[in-house]
Design a protein around this motif. Structure first.
Motif, short mmCIF file in Angstrom:
data_model
loop_
_atom_site.label_atom_id
_atom_site.label_comp_id
_atom_site.label_asym_id
_atom_site.label_seq_id
_atom_site.Cartn_x
_atom_site.Cartn_y
_atom_site.Cartn_z
N GLU B 42 0.83 -1.20 0.00
CA GLU B 42 0.00 0.00 0.00
C GLU B 42 0.87 1.25 0.00
N CYS B 43 1.96 1.20 0.74
CA CYS B 43 2.89 2.35 0.77
C CYS B 43 3.41 2.64 -0.64
N LEU B 45 2.17 1.65 -3.44
CA LEU B 45 1.06 1.99 -4.33
C LEU B 45 0.74 3.49 -4.23
N GLN B 46 0.72 3.97 -3.01
CA GLN B 46 0.42 5.40 -2.82
C GLN B 46 1.52 6.28 -3.41
N LEU B 47 2.76 5.82 -3.26
CA LEU B 47 3.87 6.57 -3.86
C LEU B 47 3.74 6.58 -5.39
N ARG B 49 1.04 6.22 -7.17
CA ARG B 49 -0.09 7.09 -7.56
C ARG B 49 0.34 8.55 -7.57
N ARG B 50 1.09 8.92 -6.56
CA ARG B 50 1.54 10.31 -6.45
C ARG B 50 2.46 10.66 -7.63
N TYR B 63 9.20 9.80 2.31
CA TYR B 63 7.79 9.83 1.94
C TYR B 63 7.14 8.48 2.24
N ILE B 67 4.03 7.60 4.77
CA ILE B 67 2.81 6.84 4.46
C ILE B 67 2.69 5.67 5.43
N HIS B 70 1.34 6.77 8.67
CA HIS B 70 -0.09 7.08 8.56
C HIS B 70 -0.92 5.78 8.55
N LEU B 71 -0.47 4.82 7.75
CA LEU B 71 -1.19 3.54 7.68
C LEU B 71 -1.15 2.83 9.02
N THR B 74 -3.62 4.39 11.36
CA THR B 74 -4.98 3.98 10.99
C THR B 74 -5.27 2.57 11.49
#
Lengths: 146, 177
Positions: B42-43, B45-47, B49-50, B63, B67, B70-71, B74
């Motif tokens: 997920e980390c 993936l988010q990178l 996407r950015r 970065y 993430i 943050h994950l 959560t």
């Protein structure tokens, strides 16, 4: 130099966060003050921290935000909200009351003065009509006599 | 906050470099659990996407850790919502260790605020620089530096106290009556 500042500089240098210029200045200062701060102590302290984190990984775990689920804290939050709303209502009411008072005062003083002369304007064509009650019920529009 | 310039990112190389560190980061914060690999994915993936959206990333490693944090938070909130109990302090204290210096250091670090412990962990376990820690935690670099210094000063002070007490006790016990 204060011991805290010296240790902070030695920590930064040990961690590779000190600029070369600052490092040279630090070396020059340490050469003048040989017994100020033993660098091996800083290295040993860093090794200790590394070993502690390696040995006790639970230290890396953040504490859960328990207060979000605490009913006691929730009660205080609700009370704070209610108090803020009440304070806001009281404040706005008071401001409205004061504004009403101040705006009423000139009207009262105006009433004591001589009345302003009525503006003279040409009568409109509607002035010759009037509404009169009809005996059978309702209203009738009648034309006034000139 | 960060003066590092954005640079092109090779995701494969980054995964080889940071994937293991992120897995370690998650498993240390949450214990060994099944979803660690998913969180690491997920980390990245988010990178990705950015990057695809055309946004630059000054320090991809920092970065990714941001993430990850943050994950992790959560995940922690979800766990707390499902009433999973946290690791109690007593349980930590029962772990026996022969070295009193380590135990004392553990006690001091455990008493630090969470943010300060996070800074120490990111620095000494994951070898992030001050700038990377600042990006990860969303703090000014000066705050990172001062909090780390404060923690180290406290630790040094307590350990020195402990060593002084220990040496005084040993001198008293070894001296003839």
């Amino acid at each position: 130099m204060k011991p805290e500042s010296l240790h902070a500089l030695l920590t930064d240098r040990e961690l590779g966060e000190l600029s070369p210029e600052a490092g040279e200045l630090l070396d020059a200062w340490l050469a003048e003050h040989p017994g100020a701060a033993p660098a091996p102590d800083v290295c040993r302290l860093h090794d200790t921290v590394r070993m502690v984190f390696a040995r006790f990984p639970e230290l890396a775990r953040p504490r859960p935000p328990a207060w979000r689920h605490s009913p006691c804290r929730r009660g205080w939050v609700a009370l704070a909200w209610a108090a803020s709303v009440a304070a806001l209502l009281a404040g706005t009411s008071w401001v409205g009351f004061r504004l009403g008072q101040t705006s009423a005062r000139p009207a009262a003083t105006l009433g004591q003065r001589e009345p302003l002369p009525a503006a003279k304007s040409a009568p409109s064509s509607w002035a010759s009509y009037a509404l009169v009650p009809d005996p059978r019920g309702g209203l009738n529009v009648v034309r006034r006599s000139p | 906050m960060n003066d590092l310039a954005a640079q092109p990112v090779d995701l494969d190389a980054l995964f080889r470099e940071c994937g293991k560190d992120l897995r370690l980061y998650f498993s240390r914060r949450h214990g060994e659990m099944e979803g660690v690999s998913d969180l690491v994915q997920e980390c990245f993936l988010q990178l990705a996407r950015r990057l695809r959206a055309g946004h630059g990333v000054a320090s991809p490693r920092a970065y990714l850790f941001g993430i990850a944090r943050h994950l992790s938070l959560t995940q922690l909130r979800r766990r707390a919502a499902t009433a999973s109990p946290p690791l109690p302090e007593d349980e930590i204290a029962t772990l026996a260790d022969p070295d009193p210096r380590l135990l004392m250091a553990r006690e001091v670090i455990a008493s630090l605020p969470t943010l300060q412990r996070e800074i120490l962990d990111l620095r000494f376990t994951h070898d992030l620089s001050y700038a990377e820690i600042a990006t990860t935690l969303g703090l000014p670099i000066g705050t990172v530096r001062s909090r780390l210094h404060h923690a180290m000063a406290l630790l040094r002070h307590r350990l020195e106290q402990e060593e002084d007490t220990g040496s005084a006790v040993s001198q008293n016990s070894s001296s003839p009556a």
